[in-house]
Design a protein around this motif. Structure first.
Motif, PDB file in Angstrom:
ATOM      1  N   ASP A  98     -18.285 -35.281   5.053  1.00 29.88           N
ATOM      2  CA  ASP A  98     -19.634 -35.010   5.130  1.00 29.88           C
ATOM      3  C   ASP A  98     -20.753 -35.253   4.396  1.00 29.88           C
ATOM      4  OD1 ASP A  98     -18.550 -33.708   7.013  1.00 29.88           O
ATOM      5  OD2 ASP A  98     -18.721 -31.606   6.309  1.00 29.88           O
ATOM      6  N   GLY A  99     -20.305 -36.768   3.661  1.00 29.51           N
ATOM      7  CA  GLY A  99     -21.515 -37.337   2.783  1.00 29.51           C
ATOM      8  C   GLY A  99     -21.668 -36.888   1.424  1.00 29.51           C
ATOM      9  N   ARG A 100     -21.165 -35.546   1.105  1.00 31.78           N
ATOM     10  CA  ARG A 100     -21.657 -35.247  -0.357  1.00 31.78           C
ATOM     11  C   ARG A 100     -20.450 -34.713  -1.437  1.00 31.78           C
ATOM     12  NH1 ARG A 100     -21.762 -29.765  -0.324  1.00 31.78           N
ATOM     13  NH2 ARG A 100     -21.431 -28.087   1.187  1.00 31.78           N
ATOM     14  N   VAL A 101     -21.038 -33.868  -2.194  1.00 36.10           N
ATOM     15  CA  VAL A 101     -19.856 -33.250  -2.735  1.00 36.10           C
ATOM     16  C   VAL A 101     -19.586 -31.535  -2.438  1.00 36.10           C
ATOM     17  CG1 VAL A 101     -19.203 -32.422  -5.320  1.00 36.10           C
ATOM     18  CG2 VAL A 101     -19.272 -34.466  -4.407  1.00 36.10           C
ATOM     19  N   PRO A 102     -19.118 -31.439  -2.197  1.00 35.26           N
ATOM     20  CA  PRO A 102     -19.221 -29.584  -1.851  1.00 35.26           C
ATOM     21  C   PRO A 102     -20.006 -28.411  -3.348  1.00 35.26           C
ATOM     22  CG  PRO A 102     -17.180 -30.205  -0.540  1.00 35.26           C
ATOM     23  CD  PRO A 102     -17.550 -31.498  -1.587  1.00 35.26           C
ATOM     24  N   ASP A 103     -21.118 -27.525  -3.345  1.00 38.59           N
ATOM     25  CA  ASP A 103     -20.976 -27.293  -4.327  1.00 38.59           C
ATOM     26  C   ASP A 103     -20.444 -25.857  -4.894  1.00 38.59           C
ATOM     27  OD1 ASP A 103     -23.796 -27.679  -3.520  1.00 38.59           O
ATOM     28  OD2 ASP A 103     -24.315 -26.118  -2.126  1.00 38.59           O
ATOM     29  N   GLU A 104     -19.329 -25.859  -3.945  1.00 37.34           N
ATOM     30  CA  GLU A 104     -17.990 -24.795  -4.912  1.00 37.34           C
ATOM     31  C   GLU A 104     -17.678 -25.724  -5.828  1.00 37.34           C
ATOM     32  OE1 GLU A 104     -16.565 -26.056  -0.551  1.00 37.34           O
ATOM     33  OE2 GLU A 104     -18.255 -24.943  -1.429  1.00 37.34           O
ATOM     34  N   VAL A 105     -16.648 -27.665  -5.900  1.00 33.76           N
ATOM     35  CA  VAL A 105     -15.989 -28.264  -6.212  1.00 33.76           C
ATOM     36  C   VAL A 105     -17.228 -28.563  -7.715  1.00 33.76           C
ATOM     37  CG1 VAL A 105     -15.420 -30.226  -6.423  1.00 33.76           C
ATOM     38  CG2 VAL A 105     -15.214 -29.135  -4.213  1.00 33.76           C
ATOM     39  N   TYR A 106     -18.500 -29.095  -7.260  1.00 29.93           N
ATOM     40  CA  TYR A 106     -19.330 -29.480  -8.267  1.00 29.93           C
ATOM     41  C   TYR A 106     -19.475 -28.646  -9.688  1.00 29.93           C
ATOM     42  CZ  TYR A 106     -22.737 -31.204 -11.128  1.00 29.93           C
ATOM     43  OH  TYR A 106     -23.619 -31.404 -12.380  1.00 29.93           O
ATOM     44  N   GLU A 107     -19.435 -26.900  -8.861  1.00 29.79           N
ATOM     45  CA  GLU A 107     -19.544 -25.539  -9.632  1.00 29.79           C
ATOM     46  C   GLU A 107     -18.716 -25.611 -11.001  1.00 29.79           C
ATOM     47  OE1 GLU A 107     -21.234 -22.397  -7.271  1.00 29.79           O
ATOM     48  OE2 GLU A 107     -22.826 -23.666  -6.815  1.00 29.79           O
ATOM     49  N   ARG A 108     -17.700 -25.749 -10.187  1.00 33.93           N
ATOM     50  CA  ARG A 108     -16.001 -25.805 -11.035  1.00 33.93           C
ATOM     51  C   ARG A 108     -15.566 -26.889 -11.926  1.00 33.93           C
ATOM     52  NH1 ARG A 108     -10.071 -26.407  -7.962  1.00 33.93           N
ATOM     53  NH2 ARG A 108      -9.089 -26.578  -9.663  1.00 33.93           N
ATOM     54  N   ALA A 109     -15.595 -27.749 -11.395  1.00 32.11           N
ATOM     55  CA  ALA A 109     -16.201 -29.047 -12.436  1.00 32.11           C
ATOM     56  C   ALA A 109     -17.190 -28.923 -14.104  1.00 32.11           C
ATOM     57  CB  ALA A 109     -16.380 -30.069 -12.160  1.00 32.11           C
ATOM     58  N   ALA A 110     -18.518 -27.961 -13.340  1.00 30.81           N
ATOM     59  CA  ALA A 110     -19.503 -27.885 -14.191  1.00 30.81           C
ATOM     60  C   ALA A 110     -19.276 -26.769 -15.213  1.00 30.81           C
ATOM     61  CB  ALA A 110     -20.940 -27.097 -14.129  1.00 30.81           C
ATOM     62  N   LYS A 111     -18.043 -25.872 -15.005  1.00 27.50           N
ATOM     63  CA  LYS A 111     -17.455 -24.750 -15.684  1.00 27.50           C
ATOM     64  C   LYS A 111     -16.906 -24.944 -16.849  1.00 27.50           C
ATOM     65  CE  LYS A 111     -17.719 -20.873 -12.414  1.00 27.50           C
ATOM     66  NZ  LYS A 111     -16.621 -20.507 -11.211  1.00 27.50           N
ATOM     67  N   HIS A 112     -16.412 -26.458 -16.481  1.00 26.61           N
ATOM     68  CA  HIS A 112     -14.896 -27.442 -17.186  1.00 26.61           C
ATOM     69  C   HIS A 112     -15.968 -28.394 -18.340  1.00 26.61           C
ATOM     70  CE1 HIS A 112     -12.432 -24.098 -16.414  1.00 26.61           C
ATOM     71  NE2 HIS A 112     -12.141 -24.448 -14.823  1.00 26.61           N
ATOM     72  N   PHE A 113     -16.629 -28.521 -18.117  1.00 24.77           N
ATOM     73  CA  PHE A 113     -17.360 -29.995 -18.740  1.00 24.77           C
ATOM     74  C   PHE A 113     -19.267 -29.748 -19.106  1.00 24.77           C
ATOM     75  CE2 PHE A 113     -13.671 -31.262 -16.435  1.00 24.77           C
ATOM     76  CZ  PHE A 113     -12.714 -31.786 -16.501  1.00 24.77           C
ATOM     77  N   GLY A 114     -19.083 -30.012 -20.010  1.00 22.76           N
ATOM     78  CA  GLY A 114     -20.486 -30.021 -20.070  1.00 22.76           C
ATOM     79  C   GLY A 114     -21.126 -31.649 -19.128  1.00 22.76           C
TER      80      GLY A 114
END
Length: 147
Positions: A98-114
């Motif tokens: 759908d031309g984007r990174v889903p919010d939940e995928v990005y937020e999940r990564a942001a929890k583990h990476f600065g």
């Protein structure tokens, strides 16, 4: 076939520099190889798979992780949460459903990476996707990688 036969040397240097900077900034060589192998699986890049599986083995990535990488979501207990977040983001950036990174995928990564690590992780995914497209587009077969 050398990289200069596949790509203009200046472009090859730029792609190599991006790849190296992203890997350094991520700071986890084994995770970086899991990421590039997974993207290369999705993009069907035999050359990159051959190359990065060799590097992953040299870095001590487990046989079990390499064997189950294509099914990482179902491989409970094989990948830790940080690895799983990185792999989910890798798939989302590589496929861009759908031309984007889903919010939940990005937020999940942001929890583990600065912020800095996350920028390098995304940069690494972008870099390997570029390499995959060059090697697949030029129909470069596996077997040419030499450490």
């Amino acid at each position: 076939m050398s990289r200069t036969d596949v790509l203009d040397p200046e472009v090859a240097r730029a792609l190599s520099a991006l790849s190296a900077a992203a890997k350094r900034g991520l700071g986890d060589p084994a995770l970086a190889e899991l990421v590039v192998v997974r993207a290369s699986q999705l993009n069907h890049c035999a050359f990159c798979l051959d190359m990065h599986l060799t590097i992953a083995r040299e870095l001590g990535v487990s046989v079990q992780q390499l064997d189950l990488l294509a099914a990482w979501e179902e491989a409970e207990g094989v990948f830790d949460e940080r690895e799983r977040a990185a792999l989910a983001l890798t798939e989302a950036v590589t496929v861009l459903t759908d031309g984007r990174v889903p919010d939940e995928v990005y937020e999940r990564a942001a929890k583990h990476f600065g912020d800095r690590e996350l920028a390098h992780l995304i940069g690494l995914v972008v870099a390997i996707n570029n390499w995959n497209r060059v090697m697949v587009g030029r129909r470069i077969p596996p077997g040419g990688y030499q450490p």
